[in-house]
Design a protein around this motif. Structure first.
Motif, PDB file in Angstrom:
ATOM      1  N   UNK A 288     -18.832 -60.108  -3.311  1.00 26.61           N
ATOM      2  CA  UNK A 288     -17.758 -59.113  -3.327  1.00 26.61           C
ATOM      3  C   UNK A 288     -17.618 -58.442  -1.975  1.00 26.61           C
ATOM      4  N   UNK A 289     -18.726 -58.187  -1.340  1.00 23.77           N
ATOM      5  CA  UNK A 289     -18.697 -57.536  -0.023  1.00 23.77           C
ATOM      6  C   UNK A 289     -18.121 -58.477   1.037  1.00 23.77           C
ATOM      7  N   UNK A 290     -18.488 -59.745   0.987  1.00 24.96           N
ATOM      8  CA  UNK A 290     -17.964 -60.701   1.956  1.00 24.96           C
ATOM      9  C   UNK A 290     -16.465 -60.888   1.794  1.00 24.96           C
ATOM     10  N   UNK A 291     -16.005 -61.014   0.559  1.00 22.47           N
ATOM     11  CA  UNK A 291     -14.580 -61.201   0.299  1.00 22.47           C
ATOM     12  C   UNK A 291     -13.794 -59.965   0.707  1.00 22.47           C
ATOM     13  N   UNK A 292     -14.353 -58.780   0.440  1.00 21.98           N
ATOM     14  CA  UNK A 292     -13.663 -57.541   0.817  1.00 21.98           C
ATOM     15  C   UNK A 292     -13.532 -57.423   2.326  1.00 21.98           C
ATOM     16  N   UNK A 293     -14.508 -57.956   3.069  1.00 16.12           N
ATOM     17  CA  UNK A 293     -14.450 -57.886   4.523  1.00 16.12           C
ATOM     18  C   UNK A 293     -13.435 -58.829   5.124  1.00 16.12           C
ATOM     19  N   UNK A 294     -13.012 -59.855   4.351  1.00 15.19           N
ATOM     20  CA  UNK A 294     -12.003 -60.816   4.827  1.00 15.19           C
ATOM     21  C   UNK A 294     -10.927 -60.977   3.752  1.00 15.19           C
ATOM     22  N   UNK A 295     -10.185 -59.901   3.463  1.00 13.20           N
ATOM     23  CA  UNK A 295      -9.221 -59.932   2.358  1.00 13.20           C
ATOM     24  C   UNK A 295      -8.121 -60.969   2.582  1.00 13.20           C
ATOM     25  N   UNK A 296      -7.874 -61.766   1.532  1.00 16.02           N
ATOM     26  CA  UNK A 296      -6.820 -62.763   1.603  1.00 16.02           C
ATOM     27  C   UNK A 296      -7.172 -63.977   2.435  1.00 16.02           C
ATOM     28  N   UNK A 297      -8.403 -64.055   2.915  1.00 21.27           N
ATOM     29  CA  UNK A 297      -8.806 -65.155   3.803  1.00 21.27           C
ATOM     30  C   UNK A 297      -9.775 -66.101   3.099  1.00 21.27           C
ATOM     31  N   UNK A 298     -10.758 -65.535   2.400  1.00 20.72           N
ATOM     32  CA  UNK A 298     -11.798 -66.348   1.759  1.00 20.72           C
ATOM     33  C   UNK A 298     -11.412 -66.629   0.312  1.00 20.72           C
ATOM     34  N   UNK A 299     -11.520 -67.902  -0.096  1.00 24.01           N
ATOM     35  CA  UNK A 299     -11.320 -68.302  -1.487  1.00 24.01           C
ATOM     36  C   UNK A 299     -12.634 -68.865  -2.021  1.00 24.01           C
ATOM     37  N   UNK A 300     -13.119 -68.294  -3.111  1.00 24.19           N
ATOM     38  CA  UNK A 300     -14.346 -68.780  -3.742  1.00 24.19           C
ATOM     39  C   UNK A 300     -13.978 -69.912  -4.694  1.00 24.19           C
ATOM     40  N   UNK A 301     -14.559 -71.097  -4.474  1.00 31.07           N
ATOM     41  CA  UNK A 301     -14.243 -72.275  -5.272  1.00 31.07           C
ATOM     42  C   UNK A 301     -15.264 -72.537  -6.371  1.00 31.07           C
ATOM     43  N   UNK A 302     -16.481 -72.121  -6.178  1.00 35.17           N
ATOM     44  CA  UNK A 302     -17.490 -72.379  -7.186  1.00 35.17           C
ATOM     45  C   UNK A 302     -18.840 -71.826  -6.754  1.00 35.17           C
ATOM     46  N   UNK A 303     -19.770 -71.751  -7.701  1.00 35.71           N
ATOM     47  CA  UNK A 303     -19.687 -72.116  -9.121  1.00 35.71           C
ATOM     48  C   UNK A 303     -18.762 -71.186  -9.912  1.00 35.71           C
ATOM     49  N   UNK A 304     -18.530 -71.539 -11.160  1.00 35.26           N
ATOM     50  CA  UNK A 304     -17.598 -70.780 -11.984  1.00 35.26           C
ATOM     51  C   UNK A 304     -18.045 -69.325 -12.158  1.00 35.26           C
ATOM     52  N   UNK A 305     -19.355 -69.096 -12.276  1.00 35.80           N
ATOM     53  CA  UNK A 305     -19.843 -67.722 -12.428  1.00 35.80           C
ATOM     54  C   UNK A 305     -19.503 -66.879 -11.204  1.00 35.80           C
ATOM     55  N   UNK A 306     -19.623 -67.463 -10.018  1.00 37.52           N
ATOM     56  CA  UNK A 306     -19.278 -66.733  -8.793  1.00 37.52           C
ATOM     57  C   UNK A 306     -17.786 -66.406  -8.769  1.00 37.52           C
ATOM     58  N   UNK A 307     -16.941 -67.374  -9.159  1.00 35.95           N
ATOM     59  CA  UNK A 307     -15.491 -67.131  -9.202  1.00 35.95           C
ATOM     60  C   UNK A 307     -15.158 -66.011 -10.184  1.00 35.95           C
ATOM     61  N   UNK A 308     -15.828 -66.033 -11.348  1.00 36.24           N
ATOM     62  CA  UNK A 308     -15.535 -65.024 -12.365  1.00 36.24           C
ATOM     63  C   UNK A 308     -15.924 -63.627 -11.890  1.00 36.24           C
ATOM     64  N   UNK A 309     -17.091 -63.503 -11.239  1.00 38.11           N
ATOM     65  CA  UNK A 309     -17.551 -62.189 -10.769  1.00 38.11           C
ATOM     66  C   UNK A 309     -16.588 -61.622  -9.736  1.00 38.11           C
ATOM     67  N   UNK A 310     -16.149 -62.458  -8.792  1.00 39.52           N
ATOM     68  CA  UNK A 310     -15.219 -61.992  -7.770  1.00 39.52           C
ATOM     69  C   UNK A 310     -13.863 -61.667  -8.383  1.00 39.52           C
TER      70      UNK A 310
END
Length: 330
Positions: A288-310
């Motif tokens: 969540x912290x990594x994605x927030x630092x690069x908004x609209x840039x990083x897409x999490x593809x997997x695993x499914x649990x990681x995608x769901x949490x984000x």
């Protein structure tokens, strides 16, 4: 000690320093200026008279009104005070805009709030000069000190004194543990500060984020390990056997921003200016912290649990705007 005569080169340096000094002081006595520069009062008077007949000729290559420096002569001749009323060329030099000056002043305020910047008078003087030299009055800004400032100061003292510290630490899995650490090095990444040190609980070098520390205590006990006794990795973030692997996609030019999280030997598939690769994280919630630092840039593809949490984290943030009064009025 009596002032010494000025040689030609010294006179030039003196004149170049006198002009900005007079600009910074709206009204100054001859005696004050002489004391400041360590010269005689007669030398100050001679220099002021020379400045008053100095300037830059206009397009006709002849001096006209406004092409010379000027002073209030009555104040100078009758009261021995110097008041500069007209400046040549200096006023025409490029200046910071009010917005640019405000941004620089905000940066200086942040620097002055850090514990290591003890000489704050110099910073204050520079901020005052930026305010006076801007093309318009800069907006009034105030930069609040970070919550980690006090912690940072305590740790810096411990590092300098080679003393152990103790603190409660909240790790990336949400677990609280009491740690005793030999503090070895402090580093910053963007707005976050990190401590690298020998952790006596883990019996190894560990990295701690300062904003996750609480109940910090400096001890009187000397450190057991010094930087020369251990190996501090070149990168700030080191992986462990317990790390989780996540597949992400992002623009190729953004990949260096996450290079510390990419494990050795990770494959990178490039297509259409984007790249797919894997990251190592201690816990999926750390994404969540990594994605927030690069908004609209990083897409999490997997695993499914990681995608769901984000996705759940992003949806919760979006819901706060949907529930706001502004959204309801719309």
């Amino acid at each position: 000690m009596r002032p010494q005569p000025l040689h030609a080169q010294d006179k030039l340096a003196f004149l170049l320093a006198l002009v900005p000094y007079l600009m910074d002081h709206d009204r100054v006595s001859v005696g004050e200026a002489a004391e400041h520069f360590g010269v005689t009062e007669d030398q100050i008077r001679s220099a002021v008279r020379l400045i008053a007949v100095s300037g830059i000729p206009g397009e006709t290559r002849q001096y006209q009104h406004g092409d010379l420096f000027d002073i209030v002569w009555d104040e100078f001749e009758e009261h021995d005070r110097i008041v500069l009323t007209h400046q040549v060329a200096i006023d025409d030099s490029p200046r910071f805009s009010a917005r640019e000056a405000a941004a620089l002043i905000a940066g200086l305020q942040y620097l002055s709030s850090l514990p290591e910047n003890a000489d704050r008078d110099t910073v204050s003087s520079l901020m005052a000069k930026l305010t006076r030299g801007a093309s318009a009055t800069p907006s009034q800004l105030a930069v609040a000190g970070a919550a980690t400032d006090e912690v940072l100061g305590t740790i810096r003292t411990a590092v300098a004194g080679e003393k152990q510290i103790e603190f409660d630490y909240l790790n990336s899995r949400g677990e609280h543990e009491r740690r005793r650490v030999d503090p070895l090095r402090i580093e910053s990444v963007d707005q976050d500060w990190y401590l690298r040190g020998w952790c006596h609980l883990r019996e190894a070098v560990r990295t701690f984020r300062l904003d996750r520390m609480s109940e910090l205590e400096a001890t009187d006990e000397a450190i057991s390990y010094r930087p020369a006794d251990v190996t501090l990795p070149e990168t700030l973030f080191e992986g462990s056997a317990d790390d989780l692997t996540v597949l992400i996609e992002l623009p190729s030019e953004a990949l260096p921003l996450l290079a510390d999280y990419v494990p050795d030997g990770a494959t990178a598939t490039r297509a259409g200016g984007r790249v797919r690769t894997s990251l190592r994280v201690a816990h999926y919630h750390g994404l969540k912290r990594l994605v927030a630092g690069l908004p609209g840039i990083v897409t999490v593809l997997g695993p499914e649990e990681a995608r769901r949490i984000v996705a759940d984290w992003a949806a919760a943030g979006s819901a706060r705007y949907d529930d706001s009064p502004t959204a309801e009025r719309g």
